[in-house]
Design a protein around this motif. Sequence first.
Motif, PDB file in Angstrom:
ATOM      1  N   VAL A  92       0.852  -1.186   0.000  1.00 18.73           N
ATOM      2  CA  VAL A  92       0.000   0.000   0.000  1.00 18.73           C
ATOM      3  C   VAL A  92       0.886   1.234   0.000  1.00 18.73           C
ATOM      4  N   ALA A  93       0.641   2.149  -0.948  1.00 16.80           N
ATOM      5  CA  ALA A  93       1.367   3.418  -0.959  1.00 16.80           C
ATOM      6  C   ALA A  93       0.655   4.356   0.011  1.00 16.80           C
ATOM      7  N   THR A  94       1.369   4.834   1.030  1.00 14.84           N
ATOM      8  CA  THR A  94       0.743   5.707   2.017  1.00 14.84           C
ATOM      9  C   THR A  94       1.214   7.142   1.852  1.00 14.84           C
ATOM     10  N   LYS A  95       0.322   8.062   2.193  1.00 18.22           N
ATOM     11  CA  LYS A  95       0.625   9.495   2.181  1.00 18.22           C
ATOM     12  C   LYS A  95       0.160  10.080   3.502  1.00 18.22           C
ATOM     13  N   ASN A  96       0.905  11.052   3.986  1.00 15.27           N
ATOM     14  CA  ASN A  96       0.496  11.780   5.188  1.00 15.27           C
ATOM     15  C   ASN A  96      -0.217  13.063   4.772  1.00 15.27           C
ATOM     16  N   LEU A  97      -1.536  13.048   4.899  1.00 15.52           N
ATOM     17  CA  LEU A  97      -2.347  14.220   4.576  1.00 15.52           C
ATOM     18  C   LEU A  97      -3.268  14.521   5.749  1.00 15.52           C
ATOM     19  N   ASP A  98      -3.522  15.810   6.001  1.00  9.07           N
ATOM     20  CA  ASP A  98      -4.545  16.125   6.996  1.00  9.07           C
ATOM     21  C   ASP A  98      -5.909  15.843   6.366  1.00  9.07           C
ATOM     22  N   TYR A  99      -6.960  15.928   7.166  1.00  7.31           N
ATOM     23  CA  TYR A  99      -8.288  15.533   6.680  1.00  7.31           C
ATOM     24  C   TYR A  99      -8.770  16.368   5.506  1.00  7.31           C
ATOM     25  N   ILE A 100      -8.515  17.661   5.541  1.00  8.38           N
ATOM     26  CA  ILE A 100      -8.976  18.534   4.452  1.00  8.38           C
ATOM     27  C   ILE A 100      -8.252  18.191   3.159  1.00  8.38           C
ATOM     28  N   GLU A 101      -6.922  18.027   3.222  1.00  8.87           N
ATOM     29  CA  GLU A 101      -6.157  17.634   2.034  1.00  8.87           C
ATOM     30  C   GLU A 101      -6.631  16.276   1.520  1.00  8.87           C
TER      31      GLU A 101
END
Length: 188
Positions: free
Chosen positions: A72-81
């Motif tokens: 799984v490719a993961t990204k760190n984004l806040d909820y709005i992003e």
Amino acid sequence: RGLGDVYKRQEDLRAIAGLYTETCQLVVRADSNIQTLDDLSGHTVSIGAEESGTERNATQILEFAGMPSSLVATKNLDYIEATKELKAGDIDAFFCTAGLTTTVIDELSKECDIRLIPLTDTVISKMLESSSAYTSEVIPAGTYTGQTTDISTIGVKSVLITKSDVSDDTIEQLTSLPVSYTHLRAHE
């Protein structure tokens, strides 16, 4: 990780009160082929902002589901992003640990057809065994626009934490204030 882990690392903090349960939610577009945790393989998933509770929850869920970062490719984004990128098709799913009904997910469900992915009984059991901070939860049908079924997941208590040197008088004032759940949720 349980709250005990936090205190081992942050001895200058103390827990004052449990506030409400935050629910781990896994959101996909309704037109996605992702129906289960296993279907996340080969997709891009936001696991929350870096060093957030959501990131910790999502990482454990993926680990217990047998979905290492090589799958799984993961990204760190806040909820709005994350909601913007899901709507645009730039990510395939996102995790959100927050109180129900979560405003950003509610707004997204009115702009874009979404679906919530349930956690398996096995993953829920492993989460419950990993920490006493977790509880078994259900996101009731109708929580979000278009959600027609109950969704099994886990929750974790939102906790009011202060520095250990905050006076007892201040703590008493804080805990005696009339605060509504709606007011607390406004700060998600």
